[in-house]
Design a protein around this motif. Sequence first.
Motif, PDB file in Angstrom:
ATOM      1  N   VAL A 250      -2.838  -1.110  10.556  1.00 58.45           N
ATOM      2  CA  VAL A 250      -3.242  -2.342  11.241  1.00 58.45           C
ATOM      3  C   VAL A 250      -3.490  -3.408  10.178  1.00 58.45           C
ATOM      4  CG1 VAL A 250      -4.918  -3.395  12.815  1.00 58.45           C
ATOM      5  CG2 VAL A 250      -4.295  -0.972  13.084  1.00 58.45           C
ATOM      6  N   TYR A 251      -3.037  -4.642  10.453  1.00 60.44           N
ATOM      7  CA  TYR A 251      -3.149  -5.744   9.509  1.00 60.44           C
ATOM      8  C   TYR A 251      -3.802  -6.950  10.175  1.00 60.44           C
ATOM      9  CZ  TYR A 251       0.468  -3.107   7.017  1.00 60.44           C
ATOM     10  OH  TYR A 251       1.180  -2.129   6.384  1.00 60.44           O
ATOM     11  N   ASP A 252      -4.485  -7.761   9.351  1.00 66.69           N
ATOM     12  CA  ASP A 252      -4.930  -9.048   9.872  1.00 66.69           C
ATOM     13  C   ASP A 252      -3.782 -10.046   9.746  1.00 66.69           C
ATOM     14  OD1 ASP A 252      -4.876  -9.958   7.228  1.00 66.69           O
ATOM     15  OD2 ASP A 252      -7.029  -9.823   6.954  1.00 66.69           O
ATOM     16  N   LEU A 253      -4.009 -11.292  10.182  1.00 70.59           N
ATOM     17  CA  LEU A 253      -2.920 -12.269  10.200  1.00 70.59           C
ATOM     18  C   LEU A 253      -2.534 -12.762   8.815  1.00 70.59           C
ATOM     19  CD1 LEU A 253      -3.666 -14.349  13.420  1.00 70.59           C
ATOM     20  CD2 LEU A 253      -2.018 -12.500  13.064  1.00 70.59           C
ATOM     21  N   LEU A 254      -3.318 -12.417   7.788  1.00 71.63           N
ATOM     22  CA  LEU A 254      -2.954 -12.728   6.411  1.00 71.63           C
ATOM     23  C   LEU A 254      -2.131 -11.612   5.781  1.00 71.63           C
ATOM     24  CD1 LEU A 254      -6.267 -14.327   5.069  1.00 71.63           C
ATOM     25  CD2 LEU A 254      -4.148 -15.490   5.747  1.00 71.63           C
ATOM     26  N   GLY A 255      -1.859 -10.563   6.556  1.00 69.79           N
ATOM     27  CA  GLY A 255      -1.076  -9.449   6.049  1.00 69.79           C
ATOM     28  C   GLY A 255      -1.866  -8.409   5.295  1.00 69.79           C
ATOM     29  N   ARG A 256      -3.207  -8.479   5.363  1.00 73.19           N
ATOM     30  CA  ARG A 256      -4.031  -7.511   4.657  1.00 73.19           C
ATOM     31  C   ARG A 256      -4.279  -6.287   5.532  1.00 73.19           C
ATOM     32  NH1 ARG A 256      -8.649 -11.845   3.154  1.00 73.19           N
ATOM     33  NH2 ARG A 256      -8.494 -11.985   5.431  1.00 73.19           N
ATOM     34  N   PRO A 257      -4.086  -5.067   5.012  1.00 72.42           N
ATOM     35  CA  PRO A 257      -4.346  -3.869   5.818  1.00 72.42           C
ATOM     36  C   PRO A 257      -5.839  -3.712   6.098  1.00 72.42           C
ATOM     37  CG  PRO A 257      -3.845  -3.264   3.553  1.00 72.42           C
ATOM     38  CD  PRO A 257      -3.598  -4.739   3.655  1.00 72.42           C
ATOM     39  N   VAL A 258      -6.173  -3.429   7.357  1.00 69.75           N
ATOM     40  CA  VAL A 258      -7.574  -3.235   7.741  1.00 69.75           C
ATOM     41  C   VAL A 258      -7.829  -1.826   8.248  1.00 69.75           C
ATOM     42  CG1 VAL A 258      -7.920  -5.681   8.256  1.00 69.75           C
ATOM     43  CG2 VAL A 258      -7.165  -4.148  10.084  1.00 69.75           C
ATOM     44  N   ALA A 259      -6.775  -1.067   8.524  1.00 65.95           N
ATOM     45  CA  ALA A 259      -6.951   0.317   8.979  1.00 65.95           C
ATOM     46  C   ALA A 259      -5.657   1.084   8.761  1.00 65.95           C
ATOM     47  CB  ALA A 259      -7.348   0.367  10.450  1.00 65.95           C
ATOM     48  N   ILE A 260      -5.771   2.332   8.294  1.00 63.13           N
ATOM     49  CA  ILE A 260      -4.640   3.257   8.195  1.00 63.13           C
ATOM     50  C   ILE A 260      -4.850   4.339   9.242  1.00 63.13           C
ATOM     51  CG2 ILE A 260      -3.413   4.887   6.726  1.00 63.13           C
ATOM     52  CD1 ILE A 260      -4.398   3.307   4.304  1.00 63.13           C
ATOM     53  N   LEU A 261      -3.972   4.375  10.237  1.00 61.95           N
ATOM     54  CA  LEU A 261      -4.133   5.313  11.348  1.00 61.95           C
ATOM     55  C   LEU A 261      -3.295   6.578  11.172  1.00 61.95           C
ATOM     56  CD1 LEU A 261      -4.170   2.814  14.348  1.00 61.95           C
ATOM     57  CD2 LEU A 261      -6.063   3.626  12.945  1.00 61.95           C
ATOM     58  N   ALA A 262      -2.187   6.472  10.438  1.00 57.50           N
ATOM     59  CA  ALA A 262      -1.338   7.653  10.231  1.00 57.50           C
ATOM     60  C   ALA A 262      -0.585   7.489   8.925  1.00 57.50           C
ATOM     61  CB  ALA A 262      -0.358   7.829  11.390  1.00 57.50           C
ATOM     62  N   ASN A 263      -0.445   8.585   8.193  1.00 54.67           N
ATOM     63  CA  ASN A 263       0.387   8.633   6.983  1.00 54.67           C
ATOM     64  C   ASN A 263       0.734  10.094   6.743  1.00 54.67           C
ATOM     65  OD1 ASN A 263       1.762   7.935   4.658  1.00 54.67           O
ATOM     66  ND2 ASN A 263      -0.071   7.904   3.386  1.00 54.67           N
ATOM     67  N   ASP A 264       1.613  10.622   7.621  1.00 60.71           N
ATOM     68  CA  ASP A 264       1.857  12.063   7.602  1.00 60.71           C
ATOM     69  C   ASP A 264       3.196  12.354   8.264  1.00 60.71           C
ATOM     70  OD1 ASP A 264       1.406  14.701   7.081  1.00 60.71           O
ATOM     71  OD2 ASP A 264      -0.381  14.887   8.327  1.00 60.71           O
ATOM     72  N   TYR A 265       3.631  13.616   8.143  1.00 65.30           N
ATOM     73  CA  TYR A 265       4.864  14.064   8.779  1.00 65.30           C
ATOM     74  C   TYR A 265       4.548  14.509  10.207  1.00 65.30           C
ATOM     75  CZ  TYR A 265       9.561  16.025   9.018  1.00 65.30           C
ATOM     76  OH  TYR A 265      10.866  16.283   9.352  1.00 65.30           O
ATOM     77  N   GLU A 266       5.303  13.987  11.195  1.00 66.14           N
ATOM     78  CA  GLU A 266       5.026  14.278  12.596  1.00 66.14           C
ATOM     79  C   GLU A 266       6.305  14.717  13.308  1.00 66.14           C
ATOM     80  OE1 GLU A 266       3.078  10.986  14.455  1.00 66.14           O
ATOM     81  OE2 GLU A 266       1.482  10.875  12.960  1.00 66.14           O
ATOM     82  N   SER A 267       6.124  15.487  14.349  1.00 66.88           N
ATOM     83  CA  SER A 267       7.268  16.005  15.099  1.00 66.88           C
ATOM     84  C   SER A 267       7.789  14.971  16.084  1.00 66.88           C
ATOM     85  CB  SER A 267       6.862  17.271  15.855  1.00 66.88           C
ATOM     86  OG  SER A 267       5.795  16.981  16.749  1.00 66.88           O
ATOM     87  N   ALA A 268       9.031  15.154  16.510  1.00 69.94           N
ATOM     88  CA  ALA A 268       9.631  14.257  17.503  1.00 69.94           C
ATOM     89  C   ALA A 268       8.869  14.347  18.823  1.00 69.94           C
ATOM     90  CB  ALA A 268      11.095  14.628  17.708  1.00 69.94           C
ATOM     91  N   GLY A 269       8.871  13.230  19.561  1.00 68.55           N
ATOM     92  CA  GLY A 269       8.216  13.215  20.863  1.00 68.55           C
ATOM     93  C   GLY A 269       7.110  12.182  20.929  1.00 68.55           C
ATOM     94  N   PRO A 270       6.347  12.181  22.022  1.00 70.06           N
ATOM     95  CA  PRO A 270       5.286  11.183  22.215  1.00 70.06           C
ATOM     96  C   PRO A 270       4.039  11.503  21.400  1.00 70.06           C
ATOM     97  CG  PRO A 270       5.382  12.670  24.090  1.00 70.06           C
ATOM     98  CD  PRO A 270       6.531  13.042  23.213  1.00 70.06           C
ATOM     99  N   HIS A 271       3.385  10.454  20.920  1.00 67.36           N
ATOM    100  CA  HIS A 271       2.142  10.579  20.161  1.00 67.36           C
ATOM    101  C   HIS A 271       1.200   9.456  20.582  1.00 67.36           C
ATOM    102  CE1 HIS A 271       3.770  13.442  17.103  1.00 67.36           C
ATOM    103  NE2 HIS A 271       4.915  12.854  17.439  1.00 67.36           N
TER     104      HIS A 271
END
Length: 307
Positions: A250-271
């Motif tokens: 998630v980023y603010d309007l200046l392009g700065r990251p404010v939250a990292i929600l995922a950074n991993d290997y995930e399987s196909a399908g809905p999440h």
Amino acid sequence: DEGKALALDAAGNLYIVGSSGSNGVTLSYSPTGTQQWIDKDTLSNNNTCIAIDPYGNIDVAGYYEPSVNNYYVTARQYTPAGSIPWTEFYFTQAASDFVSMAVDFQGSIYLAAAAGVITNSYTSTQNYVTVKFGSNGSRLWTATYNGPTNGDDDPSAIAILNPISHFIGFSATIYVTGWADYGANFTTIKYTQPQMTISPLAADSATAQDAAQKLATPLTAALANYPNPFRGNTTIAYTLPHDSHVSLQVYDLLGRPVAILANDYESAGPHSLPFNAGHLAAGIYQYRIIAEAPEGSFSATKQLVIE
């Protein structure tokens, strides 16, 4: 103490790399010149290059000689706050006094340096080596070039053609320049990577864009958050067409990251992922997903509104 390179982020924060004594150094300054943080890296002797990736992270590279005639290329990533998600090394053995770097639109890092074999305690034969690291620090491939006479070859700069402005999901093209055969020749190498979404490349650009867009659509269409607008909590949902390495931030309007929600290997399908925005001020934010898989790479960006 010696500064070697610098970079600015979207908010005007300044990041500088270089060396202090036998350590690589990275510093951060605010737009008004206030020092925000400093890292003296004991696993680097000299940081020579720096870049800001699409997520706002700071990527730094240099070289390290833990013992005589044992050289490594080093790569380290910092968040804007100065924390270190990962540090990686590539063994070159021969001296690599300067490392150059480029970053593509997926956050992958490309390093160019000299690498070779020590033939005795004083001489070595050096070649170009180009190394690609993924956005999570994993080493993806290396490529080596040896000049025509098997002399010393030393790269000095690297650049990439980022395909995001041309065809969605295509892999970057890499250019490396320097000198070959003990400095006798200017030498420039062009590397291509497998086309991750269309192979072979369509001759007609409109056809290529249309085919790439069709592959990107399933992920793009599925990305959403609910409720939106919201106060406090929302859920971000997405569907992966293939097993993928996923980055969701998630980023603010200046392009700065404010939250990292995922950074991993995930399987196909809905999440779906919950997001608590109670620490953020009301306003408009963006969230972006990048999914990398052998079958293709996909990205999408949406807005969320905090009341």
